[in-house]
Design a protein around this motif. Structure first.
Motif, short mmCIF file in Angstrom:
data_model
loop_
_atom_site.label_atom_id
_atom_site.label_comp_id
_atom_site.label_asym_id
_atom_site.label_seq_id
_atom_site.Cartn_x
_atom_site.Cartn_y
_atom_site.Cartn_z
N LEU A 60 -13.27 9.61 25.78
CA LEU A 60 -14.33 10.58 25.19
C LEU A 60 -15.35 10.71 26.38
N GLU A 61 -16.04 12.06 26.11
CA GLU A 61 -17.23 12.18 26.97
C GLU A 61 -18.27 11.19 26.34
N PHE A 62 -19.14 10.72 27.35
CA PHE A 62 -19.94 9.62 27.09
C PHE A 62 -21.44 10.11 27.36
N ARG A 63 -22.21 10.37 26.31
CA ARG A 63 -23.50 10.97 26.51
C ARG A 63 -24.50 9.58 26.10
N ASP A 64 -24.96 9.81 24.95
CA ASP A 64 -26.10 8.71 24.84
C ASP A 64 -25.40 7.34 24.05
N TRP A 65 -25.88 6.45 24.21
CA TRP A 65 -25.45 5.34 23.31
C TRP A 65 -26.77 4.68 23.03
N VAL A 66 -26.58 3.70 21.89
CA VAL A 66 -28.06 3.45 21.06
C VAL A 66 -27.95 1.89 21.51
N ALA A 67 -29.04 1.43 22.03
CA ALA A 67 -29.46 0.19 22.32
C ALA A 67 -29.63 -0.74 21.24
N ILE A 68 -28.85 -1.87 21.18
CA ILE A 68 -29.57 -2.57 19.88
C ILE A 68 -30.61 -3.70 20.42
N PRO A 69 -31.51 -3.87 19.71
CA PRO A 69 -32.57 -5.05 20.35
C PRO A 69 -31.96 -6.29 20.01
N GLY A 70 -32.07 -7.09 21.27
CA GLY A 70 -31.60 -8.33 21.19
C GLY A 70 -30.27 -8.58 21.27
N ALA A 71 -29.33 -7.49 21.41
CA ALA A 71 -28.17 -7.73 21.84
C ALA A 71 -27.61 -8.20 23.18
N ARG A 72 -26.69 -8.85 23.24
CA ARG A 72 -26.41 -9.45 24.51
C ARG A 72 -26.04 -8.38 25.71
N ALA A 73 -26.18 -8.71 27.07
CA ALA A 73 -26.01 -7.87 28.02
C ALA A 73 -24.61 -7.14 28.18
N GLU A 74 -23.64 -7.90 27.84
CA GLU A 74 -22.19 -7.43 27.81
C GLU A 74 -21.89 -6.19 26.75
N LEU A 75 -22.80 -6.48 25.52
CA LEU A 75 -22.59 -5.64 24.45
C LEU A 75 -23.93 -4.87 24.20
N PRO A 76 -24.34 -4.17 24.96
CA PRO A 76 -25.85 -3.79 24.60
C PRO A 76 -26.13 -2.75 23.67
N GLY A 77 -25.36 -2.22 23.17
CA GLY A 77 -25.39 -0.98 22.06
C GLY A 77 -24.09 -0.71 21.32
N VAL A 78 -24.32 0.47 20.84
CA VAL A 78 -23.29 0.95 20.16
C VAL A 78 -23.24 2.80 20.17
N ILE A 79 -21.97 3.15 19.80
CA ILE A 79 -21.87 4.50 19.55
C ILE A 79 -21.18 4.78 18.54
N PRO A 80 -21.36 6.14 17.69
CA PRO A 80 -20.40 6.36 16.65
C PRO A 80 -19.09 6.85 17.10
N TRP A 81 -18.09 6.22 16.23
CA TRP A 81 -16.70 6.58 16.46
C TRP A 81 -16.17 6.76 15.36
N LYS A 82 -15.35 8.01 14.78
CA LYS A 82 -14.59 8.08 13.63
C LYS A 82 -15.28 7.39 12.48
N GLY A 83 -16.71 7.63 12.30
CA GLY A 83 -17.57 7.45 11.29
C GLY A 83 -18.15 5.98 11.32
N GLU A 84 -17.77 5.18 12.32
CA GLU A 84 -18.19 3.89 12.37
C GLU A 84 -19.12 3.54 13.58
N ALA A 85 -19.93 2.73 13.58
CA ALA A 85 -20.42 2.29 14.78
C ALA A 85 -19.75 1.31 15.77
N ILE A 86 -19.21 1.65 16.71
CA ILE A 86 -18.47 0.67 17.76
C ILE A 86 -19.44 0.27 18.99
N ALA A 87 -18.96 -0.92 19.40
CA ALA A 87 -19.51 -1.63 20.21
C ALA A 87 -19.30 -0.86 21.74
N VAL A 88 -20.35 -0.84 22.47
CA VAL A 88 -20.23 -0.78 23.76
C VAL A 88 -20.26 -1.65 24.78
#
Lengths: 138, 129
Positions: free
Chosen positions: A25-53
């Motif tokens: 994918l082209e990777f633009r913004d990702w959404v930081a999730i408060p309190g998430a651990r450093a290895e999995l700091p956020g999510v992006i939309p993919w095929k209608g779901e939120a997947i881990a970054v």
């Protein structure tokens, strides 16, 4: 022969088995999730779901931490029922490498299958299921 | 129920939503007589790096833990969402969070993502103990 997708974060090359890669994918913004651990700091939309970054930096301390707008592309990889996006500075075309077994070299982290030499670059071939098992641990 | 109403707090890269039924009142900090408010900007971190509006308090009613005041310094709006619009967070992200502050996420077409918050999670934050 095995097919792998090499990708670079900072100046370090990694690769994933091509069978594990669902999309690049082209990777633009990702959404930081408060309190998430450093290895999995956020999510992006993919095929209608939120997947881990996934940020590999906490697992490979020489890498710089993921920030917004800094890595232009991402691999979406899947193992089992988990899909994750791995942002990268560069992603190369699929390469064929000789088949090999999981390295027993103690200096390699358990989520690295073995070290490859591709076009003069040393490339850490990731073991995605092992990596996800590590991330699933509390 | 086809839609639910939410109060939306404007952030930087994302917006944050709280179910309207959980918000008892919006009031000025001077009008609050309860326990010390929780600064939502401090909880959510970099996305609220600088205040965008006069501080106000959201008086939150949570079923299990009683009342809570959230201090916000951003614009507040309202929206309606269908339950199916709110996508769950991936299991991998939820692991390791004892009580996730984020219940789900909405990716509106052409707009900023909206994180749906569970304010009750703020009762048991380590810095509140």
């Amino acid at each position: 022969m095995n097919r792998v997708v090499p990708f670079r974060i900072d100046s370090t090359w990694f690769a994933l088995p091509a069978l594990d890669v669902e999309q690049i994918l082209e990777f633009r913004d990702w959404v930081a999730i408060p309190g998430a651990r450093a290895e999995l700091p956020g999510v992006i939309p993919w095929k209608g779901e939120a997947i881990a970054v996934l940020d590999l930096a906490p697992l490979h301390p020489t890498l710089s931490r993921l920030i917004q707008h800094e890595r232009p592309r991402a691999l979406v990889a899947r193992a089992g029922h988990h899909a994750i996006a791995i942002p990268a500075h560069a992603i190369r075309e699929v390469r064929e490498v000789p088949e090999g077994s999981h390295s027993t070299e103690p200096s390699l982290p358990p989520h690295v299958q073995r070290q490859l030499s591709l076009g003069g670059d040393q490339v850490a071939l990731l073991d995605l299921p092992a990596l996800l098992r590590r991330l699933e641990a509390p | 129920v086809t839609t639910a109403h939410f109060l939306v707090i404007r952030g930087g890269r994302a917006d944050y939503a709280i179910a309207s039924e959980q918000v008892r009142e919006i009031l000025s900090p001077a009008g609050w007589k309860g326990p010390p408010p929780v600064d939502l900007g401090a909880v959510l971190g970099a996305d609220f790096a600088k205040p965008r509006a006069a501080a106000k308090l959201l008086w939150i009613r949570t079923a299990e833990d009683g009342d809570l005041a959230l201090q916000v310094s951003s614009e507040i709006a309202f929206c309606q969402l269908a339950p199916a619009e709110v996508r769950p967070l991936p299991d991998l992200v939820l692991r390791g969070l004892s009580r996730p502050l984020v219940r789900g996420i909405v990716f509106p077409q052409g707009e900023r993502p909206l994180l749906v918050l569970d304010p009750a999670a703020l009762h048991n934050r380590p810095d509140q103990r």
